[in-house]
Design a protein around this motif. Sequence first.
Motif, PDB file in Angstrom:
ATOM      1  N   HIS A   1       0.575   7.450  -9.064  1.00 11.75           N
ATOM      2  CA  HIS A   1      -0.814   6.692  -8.805  1.00 11.75           C
ATOM      3  C   HIS A   1      -0.293   4.742  -8.702  1.00 11.75           C
ATOM      4  CE1 HIS A   1       0.918   7.887 -12.907  1.00 11.75           C
ATOM      5  NE2 HIS A   1       0.524   6.981 -13.450  1.00 11.75           N
ATOM      6  N   ASP A   2      -0.771   3.992  -7.925  1.00 17.67           N
ATOM      7  CA  ASP A   2      -0.434   2.584  -8.290  1.00 17.67           C
ATOM      8  C   ASP A   2       1.518   2.326  -7.624  1.00 17.67           C
ATOM      9  OD1 ASP A   2      -3.345   2.132  -8.893  1.00 17.67           O
ATOM     10  OD2 ASP A   2      -2.511   2.090 -10.884  1.00 17.67           O
ATOM     11  N   VAL A   3       1.974   2.796  -6.758  1.00 10.78           N
ATOM     12  CA  VAL A   3       3.181   3.082  -6.875  1.00 10.78           C
ATOM     13  C   VAL A   3       3.242   1.919  -5.865  1.00 10.78           C
ATOM     14  CG1 VAL A   3       5.586   3.488  -5.730  1.00 10.78           C
ATOM     15  CG2 VAL A   3       3.817   5.426  -7.849  1.00 10.78           C
ATOM     16  N   PRO A   4       3.800   0.767  -6.411  1.00 12.66           N
ATOM     17  CA  PRO A   4       3.666  -0.238  -5.167  1.00 12.66           C
ATOM     18  C   PRO A   4       5.008  -0.175  -4.501  1.00 12.66           C
ATOM     19  CG  PRO A   4       5.235  -0.887  -7.641  1.00 12.66           C
ATOM     20  CD  PRO A   4       4.075   0.718  -7.463  1.00 12.66           C
ATOM     21  N   ILE A   5       4.514  -0.558  -3.012  1.00 19.75           N
ATOM     22  CA  ILE A   5       5.086  -0.523  -1.981  1.00 19.75           C
ATOM     23  C   ILE A   5       4.504  -1.534  -1.085  1.00 19.75           C
ATOM     24  CG2 ILE A   5       5.470   2.080  -1.810  1.00 19.75           C
ATOM     25  CD1 ILE A   5       3.193   2.340   0.503  1.00 19.75           C
ATOM     26  N   ALA A   6       5.285  -1.777   0.524  1.00 11.69           N
ATOM     27  CA  ALA A   6       4.670  -2.743   1.315  1.00 11.69           C
ATOM     28  C   ALA A   6       4.581  -1.976   3.076  1.00 11.69           C
ATOM     29  CB  ALA A   6       6.093  -4.101   1.644  1.00 11.69           C
ATOM     30  N   VAL A   7       3.715  -2.742   3.610  1.00 13.71           N
ATOM     31  CA  VAL A   7       3.706  -1.935   4.856  1.00 13.71           C
ATOM     32  C   VAL A   7       3.792  -3.505   5.691  1.00 13.71           C
ATOM     33  CG1 VAL A   7       1.775  -2.017   6.588  1.00 13.71           C
ATOM     34  CG2 VAL A   7       1.989  -0.430   3.497  1.00 13.71           C
ATOM     35  N   VAL A   8       4.457  -3.363   6.575  1.00 10.03           N
ATOM     36  CA  VAL A   8       5.323  -4.680   6.886  1.00 10.03           C
ATOM     37  C   VAL A   8       3.803  -3.689   8.837  1.00 10.03           C
ATOM     38  CG1 VAL A   8       6.894  -5.709   8.706  1.00 10.03           C
ATOM     39  CG2 VAL A   8       7.537  -4.877   6.371  1.00 10.03           C
ATOM     40  N   GLY A   9       3.389  -5.237   9.767  1.00  9.02           N
ATOM     41  CA  GLY A   9       2.681  -5.007  11.140  1.00  9.02           C
ATOM     42  C   GLY A   9       1.562  -5.639  10.983  1.00  9.02           C
ATOM     43  N   PRO A  10       1.356  -5.890  12.511  1.00  8.07           N
ATOM     44  CA  PRO A  10       0.062  -7.112  12.442  1.00  8.07           C
ATOM     45  C   PRO A  10      -0.984  -5.874  11.320  1.00  8.07           C
ATOM     46  CG  PRO A  10       0.886  -5.595  14.016  1.00  8.07           C
ATOM     47  CD  PRO A  10       1.363  -4.952  13.484  1.00  8.07           C
ATOM     48  N   ALA A  11      -2.036  -6.950  11.522  1.00 12.05           N
ATOM     49  CA  ALA A  11      -2.987  -6.635  10.776  1.00 12.05           C
ATOM     50  C   ALA A  11      -4.046  -5.275  10.676  1.00 12.05           C
ATOM     51  CB  ALA A  11      -3.867  -7.658   9.885  1.00 12.05           C
ATOM     52  N   PRO A  12      -4.733  -5.119  11.772  1.00 14.18           N
ATOM     53  CA  PRO A  12      -4.835  -4.109  11.926  1.00 14.18           C
ATOM     54  C   PRO A  12      -4.313  -2.582  11.815  1.00 14.18           C
ATOM     55  CG  PRO A  12      -5.373  -5.774  13.662  1.00 14.18           C
ATOM     56  CD  PRO A  12      -4.091  -6.131  12.852  1.00 14.18           C
ATOM     57  N   ALA A  13      -2.997  -2.547  12.486  1.00 15.61           N
ATOM     58  CA  ALA A  13      -2.088  -1.500  12.116  1.00 15.61           C
ATOM     59  C   ALA A  13      -1.698  -0.944  10.445  1.00 15.61           C
ATOM     60  CB  ALA A  13      -0.774  -1.782  12.744  1.00 15.61           C
ATOM     61  N   ALA A  14      -1.400  -2.311   9.391  1.00 15.42           N
ATOM     62  CA  ALA A  14      -1.497  -2.710   8.041  1.00 15.42           C
ATOM     63  C   ALA A  14      -2.905  -1.693   7.458  1.00 15.42           C
ATOM     64  CB  ALA A  14      -1.093  -3.602   7.747  1.00 15.42           C
ATOM     65  N   GLN A  15      -3.810  -2.284   8.108  1.00 18.89           N
ATOM     66  CA  GLN A  15      -5.069  -2.011   7.238  1.00 18.89           C
ATOM     67  C   GLN A  15      -5.197  -0.104   7.566  1.00 18.89           C
ATOM     68  OE1 GLN A  15      -8.163  -4.321   8.785  1.00 18.89           O
ATOM     69  NE2 GLN A  15      -7.699  -6.183   7.532  1.00 18.89           N
TER      70      GLN A  15
END
Length: 317
Positions: A20-34
């Motif tokens: 729960h609430d583990v911080p991670i990052a998502v890299v990529g274009p905004a639509p794909a990241a969402q």
Amino acid sequence: MSISVLLTAFAWPSVRSSVHDVPIAVVGPAPAAQQITAVLDQRLPGGFEVTDVADTAAAERLIRDREVYGAIDLNSGTLHVITASAGSTAVTQTLNSIATGLAKAQGAGTAVAPRDLVPLSADDPRGAGLAAGALPLVMGGLLAALLLTRLVRGSVRRVTGALAFAVTGGLAVAAILQFWLGSLDGSYAANAGAIALTIAAIALTILGLESLLGYVGFGLGAATMMLIGNPLSGTATAPEMLPGWSGTLGQLLPPGAGGQLLRSTAFFDGHGATHPATVLATWLTLGTVLCLVGNLRRLPTVIVEDTAAQPATRATV
């Protein structure tokens, strides 16, 4: 009753642990990241705290700075996962499993090959030595406090003894973990300093409470470090995997802060060490102040006793 308390203290965090609430990052274009963020929330509601970044280099920087545990990279058009097993093997395994499931759901058909950006030591790839070292640090602080309260009188001598015990213990434990077991990387001096600071914070806190409250204070300090601080340290998994608010509480106590500081010095070149070092320094300072206050409170009693013990002198004319 005591067995029930021990069982509850050590078993409850493990049984109730979850992501729960583990911080991670998502890299990529905004639509794909969402889209990936929405899928993560669907699979593990509240499991991740996602930070959107523009490129892979930014995600790697966040991982090395210990601001996130890993990243899901969509920049190349296919899903890749970047992990840091030195930060937490449990979170790394969870992130790899979820990334594999996401790749299969997208029709990739093959498991995702993770890239471990900050790996654990090659001699201890599971981090068993680091996880097992949490309890000896607590026991070292307890042992130092016990011996000093039994054998040494005077606050200055006790504080000096606790610091000497901590330095010796830090050098010895770091040497065992790094040179014998191979569980630590990085600078030996920095690792020994992190361990010594942890032992000193625990020992001086217990000494300060004993100096102020007597045996009740010693029991209170020992129970706090052993029954609360050690189970809630999150050294074996991650603070974010402990139930509810217990992970946050554990990081405010010396065992949890010491474990995080040692990870930072051993594998992350000191990144992320500011908060745990501050916590440990605060406990060390508090314990020292309590020792001095307790000594000042006993000082008038000692003076009165010494005065009463002196033989009366006969008045002469």
